[in-house]
Enzyme design. Structure first.
Site, mmCIF file in Angstrom:
data_model
loop_
_atom_site.group_PDB
_atom_site.id
_atom_site.type_symbol
_atom_site.label_atom_id
_atom_site.label_comp_id
_atom_site.label_asym_id
_atom_site.label_seq_id
_atom_site.Cartn_x
_atom_site.Cartn_y
_atom_site.Cartn_z
ATOM 1 N N GLU A 45 1.387 -6.647 11.366
ATOM 2 C CA GLU A 45 1.098 -6.689 9.973
ATOM 3 C C GLU A 45 2.218 -5.953 9.106
ATOM 4 O O GLU A 45 2.307 -5.903 7.643
ATOM 5 C CB GLU A 45 -0.176 -5.833 9.874
ATOM 6 C CG GLU A 45 -0.296 -4.183 10.129
ATOM 7 C CD GLU A 45 -1.443 -3.658 10.422
ATOM 8 O OE1 GLU A 45 -2.476 -4.322 10.553
ATOM 9 O OE2 GLU A 45 -1.266 -2.397 10.015
ATOM 10 N N TYR A 95 -7.399 7.428 13.029
ATOM 11 C CA TYR A 95 -7.273 6.153 12.210
ATOM 12 C C TYR A 95 -8.305 5.137 12.407
ATOM 13 O O TYR A 95 -9.019 4.939 13.625
ATOM 14 C CB TYR A 95 -5.975 5.430 12.832
ATOM 15 C CG TYR A 95 -6.106 4.059 12.493
ATOM 16 C CD1 TYR A 95 -5.605 3.823 11.303
ATOM 17 C CD2 TYR A 95 -6.499 2.999 13.176
ATOM 18 C CE1 TYR A 95 -5.619 2.429 10.596
ATOM 19 C CE2 TYR A 95 -6.711 1.810 12.740
ATOM 20 C CZ TYR A 95 -6.078 1.488 11.432
ATOM 21 O OH TYR A 95 -6.377 0.137 11.190
ATOM 22 N N GLU A 99 -4.261 -4.730 19.304
ATOM 23 C CA GLU A 99 -3.566 -4.694 18.287
ATOM 24 C C GLU A 99 -2.204 -3.532 18.263
ATOM 25 O O GLU A 99 -2.787 -2.324 18.289
ATOM 26 C CB GLU A 99 -4.165 -4.847 16.831
ATOM 27 C CG GLU A 99 -3.376 -4.889 15.713
ATOM 28 C CD GLU A 99 -4.103 -4.774 14.254
ATOM 29 O OE1 GLU A 99 -5.289 -4.901 14.616
ATOM 30 O OE2 GLU A 99 -3.633 -4.413 13.361
ATOM 31 N N ASN A 144 0.791 -1.168 -0.184
ATOM 32 C CA ASN A 144 -0.083 -0.014 0.106
ATOM 33 C C ASN A 144 1.030 1.117 -0.149
ATOM 34 O O ASN A 144 1.661 1.484 0.922
ATOM 35 C CB ASN A 144 -0.768 -0.077 1.309
ATOM 36 C CG ASN A 144 -1.931 0.982 1.167
ATOM 37 O OD1 ASN A 144 -2.466 1.542 -0.045
ATOM 38 N ND2 ASN A 144 -2.788 0.894 2.203
ATOM 39 N N ASP A 164 -6.432 -3.168 1.322
ATOM 40 C CA ASP A 164 -5.066 -3.056 0.319
ATOM 41 C C ASP A 164 -4.180 -4.340 0.188
ATOM 42 O O ASP A 164 -3.422 -4.383 -0.360
ATOM 43 C CB ASP A 164 -4.116 -1.856 0.968
ATOM 44 C CG ASP A 164 -3.933 -2.212 2.550
ATOM 45 O OD1 ASP A 164 -4.671 -1.772 3.432
ATOM 46 O OD2 ASP A 164 -2.844 -2.703 2.928
ATOM 47 N N HIS A 207 -3.461 -10.386 8.761
ATOM 48 C CA HIS A 207 -3.546 -8.855 8.115
ATOM 49 C C HIS A 207 -4.868 -9.250 7.049
ATOM 50 O O HIS A 207 -4.563 -9.971 6.025
ATOM 51 C CB HIS A 207 -2.471 -8.056 7.937
ATOM 52 C CG HIS A 207 -2.540 -6.808 7.312
ATOM 53 N ND1 HIS A 207 -1.721 -6.028 6.678
ATOM 54 C CD2 HIS A 207 -3.689 -5.737 7.762
ATOM 55 C CE1 HIS A 207 -2.092 -4.974 6.381
ATOM 56 N NE2 HIS A 207 -3.317 -4.531 6.963
ATOM 57 N N GLU A 222 -8.544 -11.280 9.697
ATOM 58 C CA GLU A 222 -9.268 -9.984 9.417
ATOM 59 C C GLU A 222 -9.847 -9.891 7.963
ATOM 60 O O GLU A 222 -9.476 -10.440 7.051
ATOM 61 C CB GLU A 222 -8.113 -8.971 9.228
ATOM 62 C CG GLU A 222 -8.632 -7.387 9.053
ATOM 63 C CD GLU A 222 -7.606 -6.175 9.272
ATOM 64 O OE1 GLU A 222 -6.458 -6.721 9.281
ATOM 65 O OE2 GLU A 222 -8.150 -5.181 9.575
ATOM 66 N N ARG A 248 0.197 -11.290 13.129
ATOM 67 C CA ARG A 248 -0.533 -10.811 12.134
ATOM 68 C C ARG A 248 0.036 -10.684 10.861
ATOM 69 O O ARG A 248 -0.380 -10.209 9.653
ATOM 70 C CB ARG A 248 -1.178 -9.475 12.534
ATOM 71 C CG ARG A 248 -2.070 -9.428 13.567
ATOM 72 C CD ARG A 248 -2.826 -8.094 13.970
ATOM 73 N NE ARG A 248 -3.170 -7.318 12.842
ATOM 74 C CZ ARG A 248 -3.967 -7.520 11.765
ATOM 75 N NH1 ARG A 248 -4.618 -8.306 11.934
ATOM 76 N NH2 ARG A 248 -4.331 -6.385 11.109
ATOM 77 N N HIS A 292 -14.883 -4.665 10.301
ATOM 78 C CA HIS A 292 -14.540 -3.300 11.044
ATOM 79 C C HIS A 292 -15.710 -2.563 11.216
ATOM 80 O O HIS A 292 -16.616 -2.313 10.192
ATOM 81 C CB HIS A 292 -13.660 -2.300 9.865
ATOM 82 C CG HIS A 292 -12.225 -2.875 9.810
ATOM 83 N ND1 HIS A 292 -11.183 -2.235 9.355
ATOM 84 C CD2 HIS A 292 -11.541 -4.081 10.300
ATOM 85 C CE1 HIS A 292 -9.842 -2.869 9.356
ATOM 86 N NE2 HIS A 292 -10.558 -4.213 9.739
ATOM 87 N N ASP A 309 -7.384 -1.902 17.538
ATOM 88 C CA ASP A 309 -6.266 -1.520 16.812
ATOM 89 C C ASP A 309 -5.573 -0.123 17.241
ATOM 90 O O ASP A 309 -6.363 0.975 16.968
ATOM 91 C CB ASP A 309 -6.427 -1.523 15.296
ATOM 92 C CG ASP A 309 -5.120 -1.590 14.539
ATOM 93 O OD1 ASP A 309 -4.091 -1.309 15.338
ATOM 94 O OD2 ASP A 309 -5.141 -1.739 13.409
ATOM 95 N N TRP A 351 1.858 6.925 12.614
ATOM 96 C CA TRP A 351 0.513 6.867 12.254
ATOM 97 C C TRP A 351 -0.085 5.468 12.354
ATOM 98 O O TRP A 351 0.352 4.408 12.523
ATOM 99 C CB TRP A 351 0.386 7.068 10.619
ATOM 100 C CG TRP A 351 -0.900 6.856 10.006
ATOM 101 C CD1 TRP A 351 -2.165 7.585 10.239
ATOM 102 C CD2 TRP A 351 -1.618 5.840 9.309
ATOM 103 N NE1 TRP A 351 -3.136 7.236 9.798
ATOM 104 C CE2 TRP A 351 -2.935 6.157 9.307
ATOM 105 C CE3 TRP A 351 -0.917 4.727 8.741
ATOM 106 C CZ2 TRP A 351 -3.746 5.133 8.507
ATOM 107 C CZ3 TRP A 351 -1.831 3.742 8.110
ATOM 108 C CH2 TRP A 351 -2.977 4.126 7.937
HETATM 109 C C1 CS2 Z 1 -4.772 -1.727 9.882
HETATM 110 C C2 CS2 Z 1 -4.775 -1.299 8.141
HETATM 111 O O1 CS2 Z 1 -6.076 -3.661 9.044
HETATM 112 C C3 CS2 Z 1 -5.346 -3.249 9.925
HETATM 113 O O2 CS2 Z 1 -5.188 -3.626 11.076
HETATM 114 O O3 CS2 Z 1 -3.989 -1.542 10.392
HETATM 115 O O4 CS2 Z 1 -5.741 -0.579 7.907
HETATM 116 C C4 CS2 Z 1 -3.431 -0.698 7.611
HETATM 117 O O5 CS2 Z 1 -3.341 0.776 8.313
HETATM 118 C C5 CS2 Z 1 -3.275 -0.723 6.475
HETATM 119 O O6 CS2 Z 1 -3.419 -2.050 5.891
HETATM 120 C C6 CS2 Z 1 -2.062 -0.066 5.920
HETATM 121 O O7 CS2 Z 1 -2.069 -0.418 4.530
HETATM 122 MG MG MG Z 2 -3.851 -2.907 12.036
#
Ligand code: CS2
Ligand code: MG
Length: 410
Positions: A270, A167, A244, A45, A324, A320, A347, A291, A130, A218, A410
């Protein structure tokens, strides 16, 4: 049938396909002399073209003429033989080759991929969706909607009052997408406000939805170790399935501190690319779920080693599965999930209709679980004509700053 003979297994063609049906995906397509095609996801991503170039310039020329059946040797060739090892770009490129070859070999055997790994350990893979909202009430409504749709596990994220963008929360009203703009969106972060809100959120979710649904959260690498320990402890009454990425994992000793203070299960990985990124965390039993998924860690060949190592320490998988990662990765992951003995959860952020149309697949959702299909290989193909209608669009992940302008995780 000769398509399985060494001569017919020879790789005669390998191409990189970049498409953007709502978001960017990179796919490697490998073809043998007998016309058997395998697909591997190569999406990283926000850095998609770096992997596409790595594949195009450094991998594809080495693939032509190789025996597609030599999965292990090919993996070792690109890992040990490259001198410059590991890192997200290299390991994503290797994963694309590896998954495409597993796809081909399973098709040659006429079997679904999970059968090549050792067969099913379970029928379907428990998945979490989610739920996110602009406040606690909206997040709780979203959790309810997920439960109504059949989810047994839900990740809950809530906007932090006073912060413009948090986020996991969509500002557009549409489904949340991690990468939204050509240049990184600047977002703001405040740990004190967040730490006050999250326990309140989960207190409310347990009142509204009871104890049967699994809840996840998360923290997306935002906390220092002692703040992460505080959050993990404050969340204990609400029995999370996991917390997470509570703190960045470069310094893995940080997790010892969290562990000393809390029994909330922890999930990490991840952003990891190899077994070496999580060796200490797993050996010391500092985490409960790993993950690291197939596309970003060298494919099935490497993640299988990682999962076996994790099993020795009773660490379970929790791959993960954000939007993306393409349906090609999801298909491969679901076959892996069907087999892996130490499976935890998977996920699943639903892909857009355009993405699903570009990547036809045979996995299905039922009663909170995803079931991989029975067709030979990983069960995901690509409609190249349709893919060509969605050219690459530059998009990067956001960044975060504190109120005084300091760059943050981030
Ligand atoms: C995340 C993702 O799915 C998750 O747990 O942390 O949204 C992550 O931010 C993105 O896959 C980044 O590419
Ligand atoms: Mg995550």
């Amino acid at each position: 049938m000769t398509e399985g003979s060494p001569r017919d297994r020879e790789i005669v063609n390998a191409r990189v396909i970049v498409t953007c049906p709502g978001r960017n995906f990179v796919t490697l397509r490998i073809e043998t002399r007998a016309g058997i095609v395998g697909l591997g996801d190569a999406t990283l991503n926000g850095r998609e073209l770096a992997v596409a170039a790595y594949l195009q310039e450094h991998i594809v020329p080495n693939l032509i003429g190789r025996d597609a059946g030599r999965i292990e040797d090919t993996w070792q060739f690109f890992y040990r033989g490259a001198y410059w090892r590991r890192g997200p770009v290299t390991m994503t490129a290797i994963a694309a080759v590896d998954v495409a070859l597993w796809d081909i070999v399973a098709k040659l055997a006429g079997m679904p991929l999970y059968q090549m790994l050792g067969g099913r350990s379970r029928e379907g893979a428990l998945v979490y969706g989610h739920a996110n909202g602009r406040d606690i009430a909206e997040t709780s409504d979203e959790v309810r909607r997920h439960i109504e749709r059949g989810f047994r596990a839900v990740r809950a994220q809530c906007a932090v009052p006073g912060l413009e963008k948090t986020y996991g929360i969509s500002s557009s009203g549409k489904a949340y997408e991690p990468a939204e703009s050509a240049l990184p969106l600047e977002t703001q972060w405040s740990t004190p406000q967040y730490l006050r809100l999250v326990p309140e959120l989960f207190e409310r979710l347990r009142v509204d939805h009871g104890n049967d649904v699994e809840l996840l959260h998360d923290a997306h690498h935002r906390l220092t170790p002692i703040e992460a320990a505080r959050l993990a402890r404050d969340l204990e009454p609400y029995r999370l399935f996991w917390l997470e990425d509570a703190t960045p994992a470069e310094n893995q000793r940080a997790f010892e501190l969290i562990r000393r203070h809390s029994v909330t299960p922890l999930a990490v990985g991840e952003v990891f690319n190899s077994i070496w990124d999580c060796k200490h965390l797993i050996e010391q039993q500092l985490i409960d779920f790993i993950r690291t998924t197939i596309v970003h860690a060298g494919g099935i060949t490497h993640v299988r080693r990682l999962a076996d190592f994790a099993a020795l320490h009773q660490v379970r998988t929790g791959f993960h599965g954000a939007t993306d990662l393409s349906p090609v990765c999801m298909g491969a992951a679901l076959h892996f999930d069907a087999w892996v003995p130490n499976f935890g959860i998977q996920e699943w952020m639903l892909h857009s209709q355009e993405t699903d149309a570009v990547f036809p697949h045979d996995y299905v959702f039922r009663d909170g679980r995803l079931f991989c299909g029975e067709s030979p290989g990983h069960g995901v193909t690509i409609d190249e004509k349709l893919a060509a209608k969605f050219p690459y669009v530059p998009k990067q992940l956001p960044v975060a700053r504190l109120a005084d302008g300091t760059m943050w995780d981030w």
